[in-house]
Design a protein around this motif. Sequence first.
Motif, PDB file in Angstrom:
ATOM      1  N   ASP A   1       1.085  -1.166  -0.578  1.00  0.00           N
ATOM      2  CA  ASP A   1      -0.222   0.185   0.001  1.00  0.00           C
ATOM      3  C   ASP A   1       0.834   1.470  -0.402  1.00  0.00           C
ATOM      4  OD1 ASP A   1       0.255   0.625   3.446  1.00  0.00           O
ATOM      5  OD2 ASP A   1      -0.008  -0.983   2.891  1.00  0.00           O
ATOM      6  N   GLU A   2       0.648   2.681  -0.324  1.00  0.00           N
ATOM      7  CA  GLU A   2       1.102   3.434   0.088  1.00  0.00           C
ATOM      8  C   GLU A   2       1.977   3.806   0.671  1.00  0.00           C
ATOM      9  OE1 GLU A   2      -1.448   7.100  -0.949  1.00  0.00           O
ATOM     10  OE2 GLU A   2       0.238   8.608  -1.604  1.00  0.00           O
TER      11      GLU A   2
ATOM     12  N   PHE B   1       0.111   5.601  -8.559  1.00  0.00           N
ATOM     13  CA  PHE B   1      -0.418   5.101  -8.066  1.00  0.00           C
ATOM     14  C   PHE B   1      -1.812   5.473  -7.358  1.00  0.00           C
ATOM     15  CE2 PHE B   1       4.087   3.102  -6.990  1.00  0.00           C
ATOM     16  CZ  PHE B   1       4.318   2.753  -8.041  1.00  0.00           C
ATOM     17  N   THR B   2      -1.109   7.173  -7.588  1.00  0.00           N
ATOM     18  CA  THR B   2      -2.671   7.534  -6.962  1.00  0.00           C
ATOM     19  C   THR B   2      -3.289   9.068  -7.544  1.00  0.00           C
ATOM     20  OG1 THR B   2      -0.614   9.807  -6.105  1.00  0.00           O
ATOM     21  CG2 THR B   2      -1.302   7.601  -4.706  1.00  0.00           C
TER      22      THR B   2
ATOM     23  N   VAL C   1       3.064  10.103   4.117  1.00  0.00           N
ATOM     24  CA  VAL C   1       2.491  10.462   3.195  1.00  0.00           C
ATOM     25  C   VAL C   1       2.088  12.235   3.298  1.00  0.00           C
ATOM     26  CG1 VAL C   1      -0.325  11.138   1.881  1.00  0.00           C
ATOM     27  CG2 VAL C   1       1.018   8.505   2.606  1.00  0.00           C
TER      28      VAL C   1
ATOM     29  N   LYS D   1      -2.713  11.894  -8.276  1.00  0.00           N
ATOM     30  CA  LYS D   1      -1.951  12.447  -7.979  1.00  0.00           C
ATOM     31  C   LYS D   1      -0.959  13.526  -8.584  1.00  0.00           C
ATOM     32  CE  LYS D   1      -2.947  11.932  -2.977  1.00  0.00           C
ATOM     33  NZ  LYS D   1      -1.930  11.420  -1.805  1.00  0.00           N
TER      34      LYS D   1
ATOM     35  N   THR E   1       4.117   9.947  -6.121  1.00  0.00           N
ATOM     36  CA  THR E   1       3.503   9.023  -6.400  1.00  0.00           C
ATOM     37  C   THR E   1       2.214   8.627  -7.391  1.00  0.00           C
ATOM     38  OG1 THR E   1       2.213   9.919  -4.551  1.00  0.00           O
ATOM     39  CG2 THR E   1       4.583   8.316  -4.117  1.00  0.00           C
TER      40      THR E   1
END
Length: 453
Positions: free
Chosen positions: A425-426, A447-448, A437, A450, A444
Amino acid sequence: MREDINEKCAVVGIFGHEEASKLAYFSLHALQHRGQEAAGISSSDGKKLHTIKDRGLVMQVFNEKNLETLSGSSAVGHTRYSTAGDDSILDAQPVFARYDLGEMAIVHNGNLTNAQEVRTSLIEKGAIFQTFMDTENLIHLIAKSPKDKLVDRIIDAVQRIEGAFSLVFLSRTKMFAMRDRFGFRPLSLGRLPNGGYIVASETCAFDLVGATLVRDVEPGELLIFEKDKAPQSIKVYEPTPKHCIFEYVYFARPDSTVYGQSVYQMRKNMGQALASVEPIEADVVIPVPDGGVPAAIGYSQKSGIPYELGIMRNHYIGRTFIEPTQEMRDLKVKMKLSPMIDVIKGKRVIVVDDSIVRGTTSRRIIRMLKEAGASEVHMRVSSPPTTDPCFYGVDTPSKDKLIASNMTNQEICDYIEADSLAYLDEDSLLKSVNSTVDEEKYCTACFTGKYIV
Ligand code: AMP
C-alpha cells in the motif's frame, strides 16, 4: 503531436577530463537500462562541438574509431527510451545547434508538460523544428533570448518550460546542469579522480569511472562548470521536492544512490514491508528477475520463507515492455523468462515483482510456474496498483491499458490466474523509503493520480 518522445532516459556530463567522451561512453554503458533505443555523445574541444548519435545500444553506436573523433575535455551523453518505433535518428540526443553565441548541445531526461504550447508559440514566431522532441524547444528559447550571457539565456529558457527536466547543456567552454524545481528525475554531482566533475542520472555511472558522489543537483538548481573553477550554483527556483518514487520501485539500478538513499536498500525495505501484507504460508519466495530480486530478498528475510531463484532470465533479449503489439509482448516474455523446474515443482510459490502494469508479465509467469508444476502461486507486488499514467518522464501506458485502473484486485488476481494477489500500500511504500504521506516529498501520481503540474 506525439507525447511519447523523450521519456525515461539517462543523461551524463563530464567536465575537465582529457578523455571526456570516453568517460561519457563508459557512463552511458552503466546507464543503458534507462534507455535502449538511441544513444549519443557531444564533446567540446574548446573551439568546436563534435556529436555522434544514432539509434541502438551504446555498444552499437560507438566504437574506438568514432570515439576518437569526440575530442576535448568536456562531453555530454544520452541514452533514449521511447515506446514509439520512430526510426529517425533526429530524435536521438544530444540536440545540437549553432546560434548567435556559438554552438550548444543539450541532453534531457524528463517530459515537458507545456511543450506543445511553447512549440506552437515559437512556430507562430517563425521557428522551424527538425524533431518531435520537446527538448528542441530549449534550443529555440535560448537562441531567441535577448540576454547577452549564455547563463542568463539558459535561466530565461528554463523559466518558460514546465514539467520534469534533468538537463545538461554543453557550450564550447562551459557546461551547465539543471534540475526542475520538483526534482522529478534524479541528477547527481560527482568528482572525478583527476579533479574534474561528472553529473549523471544515476550514481552507478560514477562507480564505473571511479568518481565519488558529492551530492545531488538540488531541485531548481543550476550548476555552472567553468575551467579551473569549482562549480557555481544558482538557485533558479525554490526547491519543492516531488521525487519520482518509481525510480526506487523499478527504474533505477539497485547499485545506485538516488535522492540520497541506496536503491537496493529501499527495494529490500519494500519487500520486507510486503511480507506483512496478507501473509501466506508457502515453501519458496522467488523473484521475477531482475526487477523483483531485492524485494523478494527482503520478503524472504522478513517472512523466513526460503528465497530461491525460480525463474531464469535470458539477458540477451530486450525489455518486453517496449514492443508495441500485445502479441509481440507475449512472445517476448516467453523468450525472456524460463522456469527452474526443480525449485518450483510441487511447491507453494510466492512470486515477487516490483509492479504490474498491463498484467501481461504476471499472467505469463504464473502460467509458466503452474505448467512447471507449482501447486500454488501467490503474486506479491512491491508497489501499489499502477492506476495512472506518468506525464513526468516514465513510460507508463494510458489509463485504459493499465490493468489496475480497469479491474478490481480480485479481477486482476483471476486474470493473472494467481491463487492470491497482494500489493504494497501507499503508506508502506512511503515508509519503506523513509518518508510519509504528509511529507509529500515524492511524486506518487502513477499509484494515486495525484499530479503536481
Ligand atoms: P506488464 O507486463 O505490462 O504488467 O509489465 C510489468 C513488468 O514490467 C514488471 O515486471 C515490471 O518490472 C516491468 N515494468 C514496470 N514499469 C516499466 C516501465 N516503465 N518500462 C519497462 N518495464 C516496466
